[in-house]
Enzyme design. Structure first.
Site, PDB file in Angstrom:
ATOM      1  N   ALA A 197       0.813  -1.214   0.000  1.00 40.33           N
ATOM      2  CA  ALA A 197       0.000   0.000   0.000  1.00 40.33           C
ATOM      3  C   ALA A 197       0.853   1.274   0.000  1.00 40.33           C
ATOM      4  O   ALA A 197       0.391   2.334   0.408  1.00 40.33           O
ATOM      5  CB  ALA A 197      -0.935  -0.007   1.198  1.00 40.33           C
TER       6      ALA A 197
ATOM      7  N   ASN B 292       4.263 -10.786   5.010  1.00 47.92           N
ATOM      8  CA  ASN B 292       3.585  -9.835   4.138  1.00 47.92           C
ATOM      9  C   ASN B 292       4.598  -8.968   3.400  1.00 47.92           C
ATOM     10  O   ASN B 292       5.537  -8.454   4.006  1.00 47.92           O
ATOM     11  CB  ASN B 292       2.619  -8.960   4.951  1.00 47.92           C
ATOM     12  CG  ASN B 292       1.550  -9.799   5.636  1.00 47.92           C
ATOM     13  OD1 ASN B 292       1.431  -9.819   6.854  1.00 47.92           O
ATOM     14  ND2 ASN B 292       0.781 -10.538   4.852  1.00 47.92           N
TER      15      ASN B 292
ATOM     16  N   ASP C  27      -4.245 -10.751  12.722  1.00 45.80           N
ATOM     17  CA  ASP C  27      -5.650 -10.346  12.640  1.00 45.80           C
ATOM     18  C   ASP C  27      -6.503 -11.351  11.882  1.00 45.80           C
ATOM     19  O   ASP C  27      -7.692 -11.102  11.645  1.00 45.80           O
ATOM     20  CB  ASP C  27      -5.769  -8.964  11.973  1.00 45.80           C
ATOM     21  CG  ASP C  27      -5.287  -8.956  10.534  1.00 45.80           C
ATOM     22  OD1 ASP C  27      -4.716  -9.972  10.072  1.00 45.80           O
ATOM     23  OD2 ASP C  27      -5.467  -7.923   9.858  1.00 45.80           O
TER      24      ASP C  27
ATOM     25  N   ASP D 220       0.089  -2.558  12.653  1.00 43.97           N
ATOM     26  CA  ASP D 220       0.090  -2.004  11.293  1.00 43.97           C
ATOM     27  C   ASP D 220      -1.258  -1.326  11.038  1.00 43.97           C
ATOM     28  O   ASP D 220      -1.743  -1.299   9.909  1.00 43.97           O
ATOM     29  CB  ASP D 220       0.391  -3.104  10.253  1.00 43.97           C
ATOM     30  CG  ASP D 220       0.795  -2.545   8.893  1.00 43.97           C
ATOM     31  OD1 ASP D 220       1.022  -1.311   8.786  1.00 43.97           O
ATOM     32  OD2 ASP D 220       0.875  -3.333   7.933  1.00 43.97           O
TER      33      ASP D 220
HETATM   34 ZN   LIG Z   1       3.935  -2.499   5.132  1.00 42.25          ZN
END
Ligand SMILES: [Zn+2]
Length: 376
Positions: free
Chosen positions: A136, A215, A244, A269
């Site tokens: 992102a 991730n 999560d 995050d």
């Molecule tokens: Zn990140």
């Protein structure tokens, strides 16, 4: 001003003790014990509730509808939301942005740090990331970690730059890691295509954290261990985990806890939607959609941060059958140690910061003291 908390089920990385009392004196834990408690200016009977150290979040972007990228007022508003969920010390994460915008943000964070001891400093998650693993972060703002640019950002932060994520395959990365280490900054490997060897080079150069394990990086493959294999095998490295249920499958999260005991830091995050709910939000310059608590770039895009708070991560960890000690360690002592703050944060011991969280037996936050002040 002294505050006595009695009849607590005290839980930290060192163990679990029923019938405990804790004496807070200003910003410090003065004494801890069982049996007859000392006198104090005020006293609270916790009636057997859990009493844990305050949670330390190494990685978050906002909450309560506010984004950390939007400056000091937004930072303070978002911090209040996370504090009510047990996070008593926060690192302020910034997404990739033009260098002058990052300088302005770092300068604002330095102002916040100056009057709020619960803010541990800034985290530059961008801009030194691999474009192919940008997640992102707007790829237009990514850049190689040139020494001059790193120095500019260090100067803007006025000694409050705490953490920088770097993709170690970028030109100049190892030099940048050494420069940041010398300036007292913790370096993380992340948003990377690095293989195991390249990641090991980064850890050998002084990187000590893996940004949100699994991730925005190659997975853990049996013929290609990648950055995860490198991080697991290096006992100096702390692995951030976003627990999560969306970011990492619980089975892989359990595998990580087993493979790197005491080295998993549960981070949020979190983006602006944390503590609010579904809807349309911004992360840096990008539009984010939140549906069923899942934040993505557009309806079908990559994950764009989480809507987690650390108490929710704790409940998720307990639900995975981690022991309470393992779960709480990942929220307190482990992240504190990753930043070199293990002698002041993350434990309920005399001399440690007066950061404590009171939780009901079902792990719902009841009260929070941060830096000696009751904030919830
Ligand atoms: Zn990140």
């Amino acid at each position: 001003m002294t505050t006595l908390l009695t009849n607590a089920r005290r839980l930290d990385a060192d163990g679990e003790v029923d019938g405990s009392w804790v004496l807070l004196d200003g910003a410090t834990i003065a004494a801890v014990g069982t049996g007859e408690p000392p006198a104090a200016d005020e006293a609270f009977d916790l009636e057997g509730a859990w009493l844990t150290p305050g949670f330390v979040d190494l990685h978050a972007h906002g909450g309560g509808g506010h984004a950390y990228d939007d400056g000091p007022d937004s930072i303070r508003a978002a911090l209040a939301v996370h504090r009510a969920h047990g996070t008593t010390r926060s690192v302020i994460s910034l997404v990739a942005a033009p260098l002058d915008a990052l300088e302005t943000s770092l300068d604002g964070i330095a102002d916040v740090v100056a009057d709020d001891p619960t803010v541990l400093g800034a985290h530059l998650e961008g801009p030194f990331l691999a474009a192919s693993r940008c997640g992102a972060h707007d790829p237009a703002y990514l850049r190689d970690p040139a020494v001059d640019d790193v120095r500019r950002l260090l100067d803007a932060a006025r000694g409050t730059l705490r953490l920088v994520t770097i993709a170690p395959e970028l030109p100049g990365a190892l030099k940048a890691i050494q420069l940041l280490r010398a300036a007292g900054v913790t370096v993380a490997v992340g948003h990377t295509e690095a293989d195991q060897e390249r990641a090991m080079d980064a850890f050998d150069a002084g990187a000590r954290v893996l940004t949100h394990a699994f991730n925005a990086m190659p997975g853990l493959h049996h013929r290609n261990p990648g950055p995860l294999g490198a991080a697991i095998s290096d006992h100096l490295v702390t692995l951030e985990l976003v627990l999560d249920g969306h970011h990492v499958h619980p089975a892989m999260a359990g595998l990580l806890f087993a493979a790197a005991p005491g080295r998993i830091a549960l981070v949020t995050d979190a983006m602006a939607a944390a503590g609010v709910g579904d809807g349309a939000y911004r992360l840096g310059a990008l539009d984010v959609v939140v549906r069923d608590g899942r934040a993505t770039l557009g309806p079908d895009g990559p994950l764009a941060g989480s809507t987690l708070t650390q108490d929710a991560a704790l409940r998720f960890a307990i639900g995975m059958d981690l022991t309470p000690i393992e779960a709480i360690t990942a929220l307190t002592a482990t992240p504190a140690r990753a930043l070199g703050l293990h002698d002041r944060l993350g434990r309920i011991q005399p001399g440690f910061a007066a950061d404590v969280v009171v939780l009901d037996r079902d792990w719902t936050v009841r009260h929070v003291w941060a830096d000696g002040r009751r904030v919830s």
